[in-house]
Scaffold this active site. Structure first.
Site, PDB file in Angstrom:
ATOM      1  N   CYS A 165      -1.674  -3.844  10.342  1.00 35.74           N
ATOM      2  CA  CYS A 165      -0.649  -4.659  11.005  1.00 35.74           C
ATOM      3  C   CYS A 165      -0.287  -3.996  12.334  1.00 35.74           C
ATOM      4  O   CYS A 165      -0.712  -2.865  12.621  1.00 35.74           O
ATOM      5  CB  CYS A 165       0.586  -4.736  10.112  1.00 35.74           C
ATOM      6  SG  CYS A 165       1.278  -3.101   9.810  1.00 35.74           S
ATOM      7  N   HIS A 223       0.235   4.312   3.105  1.00 35.33           N
ATOM      8  CA  HIS A 223      -0.151   4.529   1.713  1.00 35.33           C
ATOM      9  C   HIS A 223      -1.602   4.089   1.518  1.00 35.33           C
ATOM     10  O   HIS A 223      -1.877   3.078   0.886  1.00 35.33           O
ATOM     11  CB  HIS A 223       0.792   3.766   0.776  1.00 35.33           C
ATOM     12  CG  HIS A 223       2.185   4.294   0.825  1.00 35.33           C
ATOM     13  ND1 HIS A 223       3.307   3.534   0.639  1.00 35.33           N
ATOM     14  CD2 HIS A 223       2.644   5.559   1.062  1.00 35.33           C
ATOM     15  CE1 HIS A 223       4.383   4.289   0.747  1.00 35.33           C
ATOM     16  NE2 HIS A 223       4.007   5.522   1.009  1.00 35.33           N
ATOM     17  N   HIS A 246       7.466   3.969   8.354  1.00 34.89           N
ATOM     18  CA  HIS A 246       8.514   3.551   7.412  1.00 34.89           C
ATOM     19  C   HIS A 246       9.914   3.970   7.864  1.00 34.89           C
ATOM     20  O   HIS A 246      10.906   3.445   7.359  1.00 34.89           O
ATOM     21  CB  HIS A 246       8.266   4.182   6.033  1.00 34.89           C
ATOM     22  CG  HIS A 246       6.969   3.780   5.408  1.00 34.89           C
ATOM     23  ND1 HIS A 246       6.055   4.670   4.936  1.00 34.89           N
ATOM     24  CD2 HIS A 246       6.431   2.570   5.202  1.00 34.89           C
ATOM     25  CE1 HIS A 246       5.012   4.028   4.446  1.00 34.89           C
ATOM     26  NE2 HIS A 246       5.210   2.749   4.614  1.00 34.89           N
ATOM     27  N   CYS A 279       8.258   1.639  12.799  1.00 35.12           N
ATOM     28  CA  CYS A 279       7.876   0.299  13.261  1.00 35.12           C
ATOM     29  C   CYS A 279       9.110  -0.451  13.792  1.00 35.12           C
ATOM     30  O   CYS A 279      10.177  -0.395  13.176  1.00 35.12           O
ATOM     31  CB  CYS A 279       7.270  -0.477  12.096  1.00 35.12           C
ATOM     32  SG  CYS A 279       6.918  -2.180  12.531  1.00 35.12           S
ATOM     33  N   GLU A 283      10.766   3.500   3.187  1.00 30.64           N
ATOM     34  CA  GLU A 283      11.439   2.595   4.144  1.00 30.64           C
ATOM     35  C   GLU A 283      12.845   2.233   3.651  1.00 30.64           C
ATOM     36  O   GLU A 283      13.818   2.253   4.419  1.00 30.64           O
ATOM     37  CB  GLU A 283      10.613   1.311   4.309  1.00 30.64           C
ATOM     38  CG  GLU A 283      11.310   0.299   5.218  1.00 30.64           C
ATOM     39  CD  GLU A 283      10.758  -1.107   5.090  1.00 30.64           C
ATOM     40  OE1 GLU A 283       9.532  -1.281   5.092  1.00 30.64           O
ATOM     41  OE2 GLU A 283      11.585  -2.049   5.013  1.00 30.64           O
ATOM     42  N   THR A 288      11.030  -4.799   4.514  1.00 33.54           N
ATOM     43  CA  THR A 288      10.229  -5.624   5.432  1.00 33.54           C
ATOM     44  C   THR A 288       8.997  -6.252   4.780  1.00 33.54           C
ATOM     45  O   THR A 288       8.546  -7.312   5.210  1.00 33.54           O
ATOM     46  CB  THR A 288       9.740  -4.779   6.630  1.00 33.54           C
ATOM     47  OG1 THR A 288       9.034  -3.645   6.115  1.00 33.54           O
ATOM     48  CG2 THR A 288      10.862  -4.333   7.515  1.00 33.54           C
ATOM     49  N   CYS A 313       9.092  -8.737   7.602  1.00 29.36           N
ATOM     50  CA  CYS A 313       8.260  -8.519   8.795  1.00 29.36           C
ATOM     51  C   CYS A 313       7.388  -9.745   9.111  1.00 29.36           C
ATOM     52  O   CYS A 313       6.834 -10.375   8.214  1.00 29.36           O
ATOM     53  CB  CYS A 313       7.411  -7.287   8.519  1.00 29.36           C
ATOM     54  SG  CYS A 313       5.874  -7.226   9.365  1.00 29.36           S
ATOM     55  N   SER A 344       0.161   0.961  -2.371  1.00 28.85           N
ATOM     56  CA  SER A 344       0.696   0.248  -1.207  1.00 28.85           C
ATOM     57  C   SER A 344       1.463  -0.996  -1.669  1.00 28.85           C
ATOM     58  O   SER A 344       0.896  -1.881  -2.330  1.00 28.85           O
ATOM     59  CB  SER A 344      -0.464  -0.138  -0.280  1.00 28.85           C
ATOM     60  OG  SER A 344      -0.109  -1.247   0.500  1.00 28.85           O
ATOM     61  N   SER A 348      -2.218  -1.534   5.522  1.00 28.24           N
ATOM     62  CA  SER A 348      -2.645  -0.168   5.839  1.00 28.24           C
ATOM     63  C   SER A 348      -4.123   0.047   5.528  1.00 28.24           C
ATOM     64  O   SER A 348      -4.572   1.185   5.397  1.00 28.24           O
ATOM     65  CB  SER A 348      -1.768   0.836   5.075  1.00 28.24           C
ATOM     66  OG  SER A 348      -1.691   0.491   3.719  1.00 28.24           O
TER      67      SER A 348
END
Ligand code: SF4
Length: 293
Positions: free
Chosen positions: A12, A40, A72, A94, A124, A160, A192, A220, A263
């Site tokens: 991303c 992750h 995060h 981010c 996060e 997010t 997000c 993840s 990721s």
């Protein structure tokens, strides 16, 4: 057998940005420490390790003069503790996570209690809770709301990477519980944008595919959500690398859909597609040989 990749998949915006910064710093300094894993994903972390990137779990473990904060993000007390030790900070948080942090901070300053729809053990979420200045709570279970006395001034946010429809359900449950006399509720949509696009593209492909392969780290959160979204629609498997594909999964399938967590590196996705192509051509050869007998 046809193989189709989701229209949006893999790295991303936030992960690309964090990796570019980290790689530049690691090359300049000949190695650097990050507070927690940047992403992750074992394959990405192994590549970073080759550039001299070392993961530390706690501020007390930092040995260098600079530390990198992952995408995060962290809470303000963690930033303060690092500065107090005279360690330089390269912050790759981010911007979508920063938006959630700022929302929590604004709510705290306005005297609101912040309820976060998210996994309390995820870095996060821990960071966002830090920005809520001790006036916050995170959970993924609306049943947990039964056991807490909600403030009449309540703010609602989401981690997010959560599924938007589930955040809406959670917000409905919280609203029912929180709206008492003179209550004030503020809901901030902090899901997000990139995650929305990936989830929508994955859902649209899963609706047509005979099998979905989701590529990503087993730990993840956003990868696991892709698996959860696909599973009710079609046969779905999570693989971290191409080696994990079981050829038996492909038998009798016409359209194989491929998607990947935020990721997952492009080279891992391409290796999975190549392996599927190999297995597909072996399958066709075997079928043709069988027919000619
Ligand atoms: S998933 Fe979204 S919030 Fe998380 S790093 Fe990527 S762009 Fe940022």
């Amino acid at each position: 057998m046809k193989i189709e990749k989701a229209a949006d998949l893999g790295f991303c915006f936030g992960v690309k940005r964090a990796l570019a910064t980290l790689e530049e710093v690691a090359r300049q300094k000949g190695g650097v420490e990050t507070l927690g894993a940047l992403v992750h994903n074992q394959q990405v972390m192994a590549r970073l390790n080759g550039l001299g990137v070392k993961v530390v779990k706690d501020i007390s473990e930092i040995t260098g003069d600079t530390v990198v904060i992952s995408s995060h993000g962290v809470g303000p007390k963690v930033l303060e503790a690092i500065r107090e030790r005279g360690i330089g900070i390269v912050d790759t948080t981010c911007p979508f996570v920063q938006r959630a942090q700022k929302a929590a901070h604004r709510l705290a300053e306005a005297g609101f209690f912040t309820l976060i729809y998210g996994d309390v053990n995820h870095p996060e979420v821990k960071g966002i809770l830090g920005w809520a200045e001790g006036r916050g709570l995170a959970t993924l279970a609306s049943e947990d709301l039964e056991n807490v006395e909600l403030s009449r001034h309540l703010g609602l946010l989401s981690q997010t990477t959560q599924v938007p429809a589930r955040f809406i359900e959670f917000a409905k449950a919280a609203t029912e519980k929180a709206l008492v006399k003179d209550a004030e509720l503020r809901i901030v949509d902090t899901v997000c944008h990139d995650i929305r696009l990936r989830q929508a593209a994955t859902l649209s492909l899963a609706a047509r595919a005979d099998l979905m392969l989701v590529i990503g780290g087993h730990h993840s959160a956003n990868t696991r959500h892709l698996v959860e979204l696909c599973s009710p629609l079609t046969a779905t498997y999570l693989v971290e690398t191409a080696d994990e594909i079981d050829p038996a999964w492909l038998e009798g399938r016409d359209l194989i859909g491929v998607t990947a967590g935020a990721s997952t590196a492009p080279e891992t996705i391409e290796a999975v597609v190549r392996r599927l192509e190999e297995l597909g051509s072996i399958g066709e050869y075997q079928t043709a040989a069988y027919r000619s007998q």
